[in-house]
Motif scaffolding. Structure first.
Motif, mmCIF file in Angstrom:
data_model
loop_
_atom_site.group_PDB
_atom_site.id
_atom_site.type_symbol
_atom_site.label_atom_id
_atom_site.label_comp_id
_atom_site.label_asym_id
_atom_site.label_seq_id
_atom_site.Cartn_x
_atom_site.Cartn_y
_atom_site.Cartn_z
ATOM 1 N N ARG A 195 -3.164 60.217 4.979
ATOM 2 C CA ARG A 195 -4.143 59.155 5.272
ATOM 3 C C ARG A 195 -3.603 58.177 6.315
ATOM 4 O O ARG A 195 -4.333 57.727 7.196
ATOM 5 C CB ARG A 195 -4.549 58.430 3.996
ATOM 6 N N TYR A 196 -2.324 57.850 6.223
ATOM 7 C CA TYR A 196 -1.733 56.946 7.215
ATOM 8 C C TYR A 196 -1.632 57.629 8.575
ATOM 9 O O TYR A 196 -1.871 57.008 9.617
ATOM 10 C CB TYR A 196 -0.346 56.495 6.760
ATOM 11 N N LEU A 197 -1.274 58.911 8.553
ATOM 12 C CA LEU A 197 -1.087 59.646 9.806
ATOM 13 C C LEU A 197 -2.400 59.823 10.558
ATOM 14 O O LEU A 197 -2.468 59.617 11.775
ATOM 15 C CB LEU A 197 -0.469 61.018 9.512
ATOM 16 N N ILE A 198 -3.459 60.188 9.850
ATOM 17 C CA ILE A 198 -4.729 60.432 10.535
ATOM 18 C C ILE A 198 -5.323 59.135 11.062
ATOM 19 O O ILE A 198 -5.912 59.099 12.149
ATOM 20 C CB ILE A 198 -5.716 61.173 9.602
ATOM 21 N N LEU A 199 -5.159 58.041 10.322
ATOM 22 C CA LEU A 199 -5.702 56.762 10.787
ATOM 23 C C LEU A 199 -4.898 56.202 11.952
ATOM 24 O O LEU A 199 -5.467 55.600 12.864
ATOM 25 C CB LEU A 199 -5.742 55.763 9.633
ATOM 26 N N LEU A 200 -3.593 56.386 11.936
ATOM 27 C CA LEU A 200 -2.779 55.933 13.065
ATOM 28 C C LEU A 200 -3.181 56.669 14.341
ATOM 29 O O LEU A 200 -3.321 56.067 15.410
ATOM 30 C CB LEU A 200 -1.291 56.161 12.783
ATOM 31 N N ALA A 201 -3.398 57.971 14.231
ATOM 32 C CA ALA A 201 -3.679 58.781 15.414
ATOM 33 C C ALA A 201 -5.133 58.719 15.862
ATOM 34 O O ALA A 201 -5.424 58.707 17.057
ATOM 35 C CB ALA A 201 -3.297 60.235 15.144
ATOM 36 N N ARG A 202 -6.070 58.654 14.900
ATOM 37 C CA ARG A 202 -7.482 58.766 15.255
ATOM 38 C C ARG A 202 -8.336 57.592 14.788
ATOM 39 O O ARG A 202 -9.423 57.365 15.323
ATOM 40 C CB ARG A 202 -8.060 60.072 14.674
ATOM 41 N N GLY A 203 -7.890 56.847 13.793
ATOM 42 C CA GLY A 203 -8.683 55.738 13.296
ATOM 43 C C GLY A 203 -9.905 56.212 12.537
ATOM 44 O O GLY A 203 -10.136 57.406 12.338
ATOM 45 N N GLY A 204 -10.725 55.255 12.093
ATOM 46 C CA GLY A 204 -11.905 55.567 11.313
ATOM 47 C C GLY A 204 -11.724 55.143 9.866
ATOM 48 O O GLY A 204 -11.049 54.145 9.570
ATOM 49 N N ILE A 205 -12.305 55.906 8.952
ATOM 50 C CA ILE A 205 -12.225 55.620 7.521
ATOM 51 C C ILE A 205 -11.552 56.783 6.824
ATOM 52 O O ILE A 205 -11.926 57.948 7.038
ATOM 53 C CB ILE A 205 -13.625 55.412 6.907
ATOM 54 N N TYR A 206 -10.579 56.470 5.994
ATOM 55 C CA TYR A 206 -10.071 57.467 5.052
ATOM 56 C C TYR A 206 -10.552 57.055 3.666
ATOM 57 O O TYR A 206 -10.484 55.875 3.299
ATOM 58 C CB TYR A 206 -8.541 57.557 5.038
ATOM 59 N N SER A 207 -11.029 58.022 2.882
ATOM 60 C CA SER A 207 -11.381 57.734 1.494
ATOM 61 C C SER A 207 -11.114 58.969 0.641
ATOM 62 O O SER A 207 -11.408 60.097 1.063
ATOM 63 C CB SER A 207 -12.847 57.319 1.370
ATOM 64 N N ASP A 208 -10.567 58.755 -0.552
ATOM 65 C CA ASP A 208 -10.271 59.863 -1.455
ATOM 66 C C ASP A 208 -11.539 60.646 -1.770
ATOM 67 O O ASP A 208 -12.648 60.106 -1.759
ATOM 68 C CB ASP A 208 -9.653 59.350 -2.754
#
Length: 366
Positions: free
Chosen positions: A168-181
């Motif tokens: 979740r941290y990696l995808i948001l750092l690289a691409r941003g947006g929303i992560y949710s379980d």
């Protein structure tokens, strides 16, 4: 006629030679040098980083030599360089979730379908991706090819729960947006999470409070007195909090791997809460709030502490981070002041399924 053909053939050969010369000649040196490993304030000549942070400098055109030079920089500086932060950019319209199988699979659990569908239903203009465990490793290898130790750390993690946290941290750092379980239900569309009067170009990270306990034995149940949830996070790419936690987890993982403390399939000596979960996440956020590199402390008399978030009932903005009250991402938990899912501040409902976590971790920070 023969003379004419000879002339045309000579002209054609000359044109080919000129073209080859232009294509193969060495390119002239770039007029821009790659940014040094100094702080952004030193690079731009700005004074001592007042808040909000200055926009990241535009990446110059980099030749192969410049890319090789970057590899010698400290990890945090390379992450800053490869994933620059632009506070004025819009929040990317991505929704990221992870699970063992994708929704298109016949093996996707039926109990999860209503939760997954709620995100698409309330966000018709968003790209909604459920990344499977098998696909996640390939995506991380692609996104972080320029920072290989991050990939090494991800692949070295001995349990799926650790990789899910790190992802979740990696995808948001690289691409941003929303992560949710995957076991969360969207109650309101993300554009409605923040007040319309709030300038979105001054916000780069949106988080919610998971725990605000007033009981003396809070440490038995939570990692921190005020704990920020990481089952739902919204961010712009490159945010400094994400950069810091990615670097911290990467460094910790590689140290444990070198020391032989990451036995495959077993829990590491460091608890999940402190290693990749809400404990280290909360620490990264408070560290950011009190970092003089990003905030002007000339008007401050104290640091930002847990007490700044006790009992909040509406959003609280500190710098470029918006902290939402416990009701926003934890409605209906029946404690700590959380209201029900029908409350106007209820945005995401977490079903606390936690079936992918070890049994002894489900109570803390599911």
């Amino acid at each position: 006629m023969a003379v004419s053909n000879t002339v045309r053939r000579a002209a054609l050969i000359a044109a080919v030679l000129i073209t080859l010369f232009l294509l193969l000649r060495p390119s002239s040196p770039s007029s821009q040098e790659p940014p040094s490993a100094k702080s952004v304030s030193e690079q731009t000549g700005l004074p001592s980083r007042p808040y909000p942070p200055p926009r990241s400098p535009v990446k110059p055109q980099r030749d192969q030599k410049a890319v090789q030079d970057v590899t010698g920089w400290p990890l945090r500086e390379r992450l800053r360089y490869h994933f620059p932060y632009d506070i004025e950019a819009k929040f990317p319209a991505f929704i990221w979730q992870t699970w063992k199988r994708g929704p298109g699979s016949g093996n996707f659990e039926e109990r999860l379908r209503p939760f997954e569908a709620s995100w698409s239903a309330l966000h018709p203009g968003f790209v909604h991706e459920v990344i499977t465990d098998d696909a996640a490793v390939h995506l991380i290898r692609y996104l972080y090819a320029s920072v290989p130790e991050v990939v090494q750390a991800y692949e070295a993690m001995p349990l799926p729960v650790l990789k899910a946290d790190f992802f979740r941290y990696l995808i948001l750092l690289a691409r941003g947006g929303i992560y949710s379980d995957i076991d969360t239900q969207a109650l309101r569309s993300a554009p409605d999470w923040l007040p319309q009067s709030l300038d979105k170009s001054t916000v780069g990270l949106v988080i919610g409070i998971e725990a605000d306990p007033d009981r003396e034995d809070w440490a038995k149940w939570y990692a921190r007195r005020i704990q920020f949830c990481q089952w739902t996070i919204q961010s712009k790419p490159g945010h400094p909090v994400l950069r810091d936690i990615v670097a911290t987890i990467t460094e910790d993982t590689l140290k444990m791997k070198k020391a032989g403390k990451l036995p495959k399939g077993k829990e590491p000596a460091k608890s999940i809460m402190e290693y990749t979960g809400p404990g280290v996440w909360t620490d990264a956020i408070f560290s950011y709030f009190n970092n003089k590199e990003y905030f002007d402390f000339s008007s401050r008399t104290t640091n930002v502490t847990y007490s700044d978030f006790f009992g909040i009932r509406e959003h609280k903005k500190i710098g470029d981070v918006v902290v939402l009250p416990i009701t926003s991402f934890s409605p209906g938990v029946g404690q700590m002041g959380a209201e029900g899912p029908e409350d106007p501040m209820a945005f995401v409902k977490h079903e606390f399924d936690g079936s992918w976590k070890p049994e002894n971790e489900r109570m803390k920070g599911d």
